[in-house]
Design a protein around this motif. Structure first.
Motif, PDB file in Angstrom:
ATOM      1  N   UNK A  91       0.939  -1.239  -0.018  1.00 39.91           N
ATOM      2  CA  UNK A  91       0.203  -0.379  -0.073  1.00 39.91           C
ATOM      3  C   UNK A  91       0.881   1.274   0.130  1.00 39.91           C
ATOM      4  N   UNK A  92       2.472   1.025  -0.454  1.00 39.73           N
ATOM      5  CA  UNK A  92       3.043   2.437  -0.155  1.00 39.73           C
ATOM      6  C   UNK A  92       3.501   2.858   0.908  1.00 39.73           C
ATOM      7  N   UNK A  93       3.272   4.287   1.254  1.00 40.84           N
ATOM      8  CA  UNK A  93       4.270   4.704   3.238  1.00 40.84           C
ATOM      9  C   UNK A  93       2.597   4.049   3.665  1.00 40.84           C
ATOM     10  N   UNK A  94       3.681   4.237   4.832  1.00 45.76           N
ATOM     11  CA  UNK A  94       2.605   3.644   6.326  1.00 45.76           C
ATOM     12  C   UNK A  94       2.186   3.931   7.111  1.00 45.76           C
ATOM     13  N   UNK A  95       1.884   5.261   7.083  1.00 50.49           N
ATOM     14  CA  UNK A  95       1.916   5.782   8.380  1.00 50.49           C
ATOM     15  C   UNK A  95       1.298   5.229   9.740  1.00 50.49           C
ATOM     16  N   UNK A 110      -5.136   5.332  11.131  1.00 52.83           N
ATOM     17  CA  UNK A 110      -5.889   4.713  10.921  1.00 52.83           C
ATOM     18  C   UNK A 110      -6.634   4.721  12.853  1.00 52.83           C
ATOM     19  N   UNK A 111      -5.731   4.319  13.048  1.00 62.29           N
ATOM     20  CA  UNK A 111      -6.034   3.483  14.431  1.00 62.29           C
ATOM     21  C   UNK A 111      -5.839   4.223  16.004  1.00 62.29           C
ATOM     22  N   UNK A 128       2.236   4.768  20.737  1.00 62.24           N
ATOM     23  CA  UNK A 128       1.232   5.768  21.862  1.00 62.24           C
ATOM     24  C   UNK A 128      -0.305   3.850  21.221  1.00 62.24           C
ATOM     25  N   UNK A 129      -1.687   3.815  21.930  1.00 65.06           N
ATOM     26  CA  UNK A 129      -2.280   3.406  21.839  1.00 65.06           C
ATOM     27  C   UNK A 129      -2.515   2.027  22.149  1.00 65.06           C
ATOM     28  N   UNK A 130      -3.629   1.039  22.053  1.00 61.94           N
ATOM     29  CA  UNK A 130      -3.305  -0.534  21.736  1.00 61.94           C
ATOM     30  C   UNK A 130      -2.298  -1.318  22.146  1.00 61.94           C
TER      31      UNK A 130
END
Length: 846
Positions: A237-241, A245-246, A271-273
């Motif tokens: 999918x190309x660049x993955x920042x 989205x999550x 950060x996050x889960x």
């Protein structure tokens, strides 16, 4: 370094500086001789001084390192003064291409790299510099305004050099004719073995715990460097920042290359889960150990059930404080391995609870530890008074190990025997406590390694403990003349000392045969033979000690030992001090082992591929050396003996009203400067308060003039003045103390020597300083310490000899002696013993 360049920045462009901090240390340039404060805008920066207008301020340079500067880059003139004060691993020398030839071996070995300023990036020239500073990083800064090509970055990296680029040549935007993109330079030497050109990338926490494996591209790395966020390259999918989205975003702490420059490591704050798409912290499973505990405590801080124990800890600071103190005490009293692990786990739990409540993470703790490890100067490290174990005694305060003062008057503690209890008297005789069993446990792995792996273990330990890489372990004669070059005055002094010590020890040789006819026809004899192979340990820690080489080498030479093996730690350049080399030649040393510590003792005891095994080991040393000597002498596989147990240096001075205060003070200080664990005692015989005050004033005055004043300040603070009423009382105390060195500042001092029962060596009268015995009067300075003068003699010629007895019995002699031997053998029930005599007597009678 794990990246091909270092930027030279002023700190004015904060965005650029933030980006550069993510890929490694930066060089902060200071045109001032001593900036007011260490730069705080960069993480552990290198600090370069390019101006030497003012004299170098070494104290301030040390302060900068203490505050977190990773390395100092100093001009050649400053580096010469800083070597020996600043550790080599924290020092880089700044050189112009024109003054490279002025670099001596001492400078090369006293720094951990060179920053070369040159008008052109001549690869052959840089290669020659890299070879001269073999094993140390080379940083190259071109003074040309021309922008270097990325191919030049790769070529320099290929020969182990790092290109340094000024801030005005760097940009976070695209590369141009005037600026190079930071990422382009950073990735210039990175290669990929994948068809798609992507770089495998390990993502881990700040503390190095793996979160997952991803891939990066030049574009993703560039965006991470600029934004400080975790950005990777998805193969589909190309660049993955990450977290776009999550919401599970990442802050990039650092980006590093591996040793082959074909993969990356991102350290991030997650950060996050979590990182994994399964809402776990790591793709490799749930966290374990301390990270798992930290996660649990962080969660409990937010939602611990009311009434739960963890909730109580978070909301009751007094309870948490009590539990931390309780568990710390239980850890201190734990003895077995299992108990220590159990109690340490409890303490870590409560300590981490305290940290979590305060918002402190394990990463914060590691950062604090890292900063502390970078400090050059250290605190004394003594316990606060409320945590010091008190002696159980009702007497006045007894000698102990109080926190040594770092300023103020340098003074000793004073006690009066007239008012001292028996318990306090015993404490006055006590030396600094050494846990010999613990030290033997510490040295045992080292000794075993040398016994099993020989020379390779010696090379490894020398690199680890002495921080010196050497290619061979032993020097054999003939010794090269260039290794013995020294000041002519030092050579003359060694020659005089050699002559005097040789004369005194030659007079001690036991070459005559002792023969006694115990009864008619029964002759018993005793004669001396040299110990064939001896190992002589010459310390080389805080001072060079050619005097010890003389004191051990000469009696070995006089005794006729066939093999004399020196062992001494190498200097920073891998060589042995010329003074010790010269003494080795004088005494006929057959080998010189370039190693110190327990590893040297083990090599002498067991032998290696190149180190000769010896039969007896002599010489003083630190507690590691002493423990190793005690260990090997009890190993039947080693078949080696030692001279004596050894401890810290000590002196006892007995002084009466005729003593010169300046002389007495100088004698006390001559031993106090050996080390912080040295102990000196002044026995004051009926001295007036005025006289005693004069001695104490001299101690302080003379100590402040010494280069080793910091050592003296500690050792003197742990030393004692003992007041006695009479000379006889003072001598009685000395005999109980059994000092290594005893100095008599007494009226008619020579008349008192006959009363001395226990001492290593005695120095009689005001003009017999202990220093003369240490160096050149003729007596030996390797003496028993720790009270062992009650049982041991100092090293002497007889120490290097053994005595063999023989007996020769005639037929007449056996006729007179034999029946008594038969009777005693029968009494002990040893029939074969008796038979050996009976059969001869029977033959004689027939």
């Amino acid at each position: 370094m794990s990246f091909p360049f270092l930027p030279l920045v002023t700190g004015e462009s904060q965005g650029l500086l933030d980006a550069l901090n993510r890929i490694g240390p930066v060089i902060i340039s200071s045109e001032k001789s001593a900036p007011a404060l260490a730069p705080t805008s960069a993480d552990h920066p290198y600090l370069i001084f390019q101006s030497t207008t003012n004299p170098v301020d070494l104290d301030h340079l040390v302060q900068l390192l203490n505050e977190g500067i990773e390395k100092l880059i100093l001009p050649l003139s400053w580096a010469k003064e800083a070597i020996g004060v600043i550790p080599a691993e924290r020092l880089v020398v700044l050189l112009d291409g024109a003054n490279v030839s002025a670099v001596s071996d001492s400078i090369r070995n006293g720094v951990s790299g060179v920053l070369l300023k040159t008008a052109s990036l001549d690869l052959d020239f840089v290669t020659s510099i890299s070879q001269f500073f073999a094993g140390s990083p080379i940083y190259v800064l071109s003074t040309s305004s021309a922008l270097p090509a990325l191919s030049t970055v790769r070529q320099l990296q290929g020969i182990g050099a790092n290109l340094v680029l000024p801030e005005d040549q760097l940009t976070l935007g695209p590369s141009s004719d005037t600026h190079l993109n930071v990422t382009d330079v950073y990735l210039a030497s990175v290669v990929s073995d994948r068809k798609d050109g992507l770089f495998p990338t390990i993502v881990s926490t700040e503390t190095g715990h793996s979160l997952g494996l991803v891939y990066s591209s030049r574009e993703s790395v560039n965006e991470s460097i600029v934004s400080g966020k975790g950005v990777y390259q998805s193969r589909k999918h190309g660049l993955w920042r990450k977290g776009e989205t999550s919401g599970a975003t990442q802050d990039v702490v650092s980006i590093r290359l591996d040793c082959d420059c074909d993969s990356l490591e991102f350290r991030v704050v997650q950060h996050g889960a979590g990182f994994c798409h399964l809402n776990r912290q790591s793709c490799f499973g749930e966290a374990s150990g301390l990270p798992a505990l930290e996660n649990v405590l962080s969660s409990r801080l937010q939602n611990a059930p009311e009434g739960s124990y963890t909730h109580r800890l978070f909301n009751d600071p007094a309870l948490l404080r009590s539990k931390i103190m309780e568990e710390a005490d239980e850890l201190c009293t734990a003895e077995t391995r299992e108990e220590v692990a159990f109690e340490a786990a409890d303490l870590l739990y409560f300590a981490l609870t305290k940290c979590t409540a305060a918002g402190v993470t394990i990463a914060d703790i590691e950062k604090s530890l890292e900063l502390k490890s970078k400090r050059i100067t250290r605190r004394p490290g003594n316990a606060k008074p409320q945590f010091v174990t008190k002696e159980k005694t009702t007497a006045a305060p007894a000698p102990s190990n109080p926190a040594p003062p770092t300023s103020g008057i340098i003074s000793m503690s004073t006690y009066d025997l007239a008012t001292s209890s028996p318990e306090q008297y015993s404490l006055l005789l006590r030396r600094p406590v050494l846990n010999s069993n613990q030290m033997i446990d510490n040295v045992k792995p080292i000794v075993n390694e040398v016994r099993d792996r020989g020379d390779q273990a010696l090379l490894d330990f020398t690199a680890k403990f002495d921080r010196v890489k050497i290619d061979y372990t032993v020097i054999f004669p003939p010794f090269a003349p260039e290794t013995m070059v020294m000041d002519s005055k030092v050579r003359d002094a060694i020659n005089v000392a050699y002559s005097n010590i040789w004369k005194f020890h030659k007079a001690q040789t036991s070459n005559s045969v002792l023969t006694v006819e115990t009864m008619p026809g029964v002759k018993c004899s005793r004669f001396a033979r040299p110990i064939t192979r001896v190992g002589l340990y010459i310390p080389g820690g805080t001072a060079i000690l050619p005097s010890t080489a003389l004191m051990l080498g000469i009696p070995a030479q006089v005794a006729g030992c066939k093999e004399i093996v020196f062992a001494t730690p190498p200097r920073s350049d891998g060589s042995i001090s010329p003074e010790v080399m010269y003494v080795a030649k004088l005494v006929g040393a057959t080998a010189i082992l370039k190693a110190g510590g327990a590893q040297a003792v083990a090599a002498l005891a067991y032998g290696t591929e190149t180190v000769p095994k010896v039969d007896k080991i002599f010489g003083p040393g630190n507690q590691w050396v002493t423990a190793a000597k005690m260990l090997v002498q009890n190993d039947t596989d080693a078949l080696v003996s030692i001279d004596m147990p050894a401890g810290p240096s000590e002196v006892l001075v007995i002084a009466d009203k005729t003593s010169n205060p300046a002389f007495v003070a100088s004698d006390l200080l001559s031993q106090a400067e050996h080390g912080v664990d040295s102990q000196v005692v002044l026995v004051a015989v009926d001295l007036t308060e005025e006289h005693l005050s004069e001695i104490e004033a001299e101690v302080n005055k003379q100590a402040l003039l010494l280069e080793r004043v910091d050592i003296v300040r500690v050792s003197i603070s742990k030393s004692n003045i003992v007041k006695v009423a009479t000379v006889d009382e003072g001598i009685a105390f000395s005999n109980d103390y059994a000092p290594e060195h005893l100095i008599l500042h007494l009226e008619n001092a020579s008349e008192k020597v006959s009363q001395i029962d226990n001492a290593g060596s005695i120095f009689v009268g005001p003009y017999t300083p202990e220093s003369c015995g240490d160096y050149a009067s003729g007596t030996n300075h390797t003496l028993p310490t720790n009270g062992y003068a009650r049982q041991f003699s100092g090293v002497n010629t007889l120490s290097f000899q053994k005595h063999i007895t023989s007996q020769e019995i005639t037929e007449e002699g056996l006729g007179g002696l034999g029946p008594y031997v038969v009777t005693l053998a029968d009494c002990e029930g040893l029939q074969a013993h008796a038979n050996a005599v009976r059969i001869r007597l029977s033959t004689m009678s027939s």
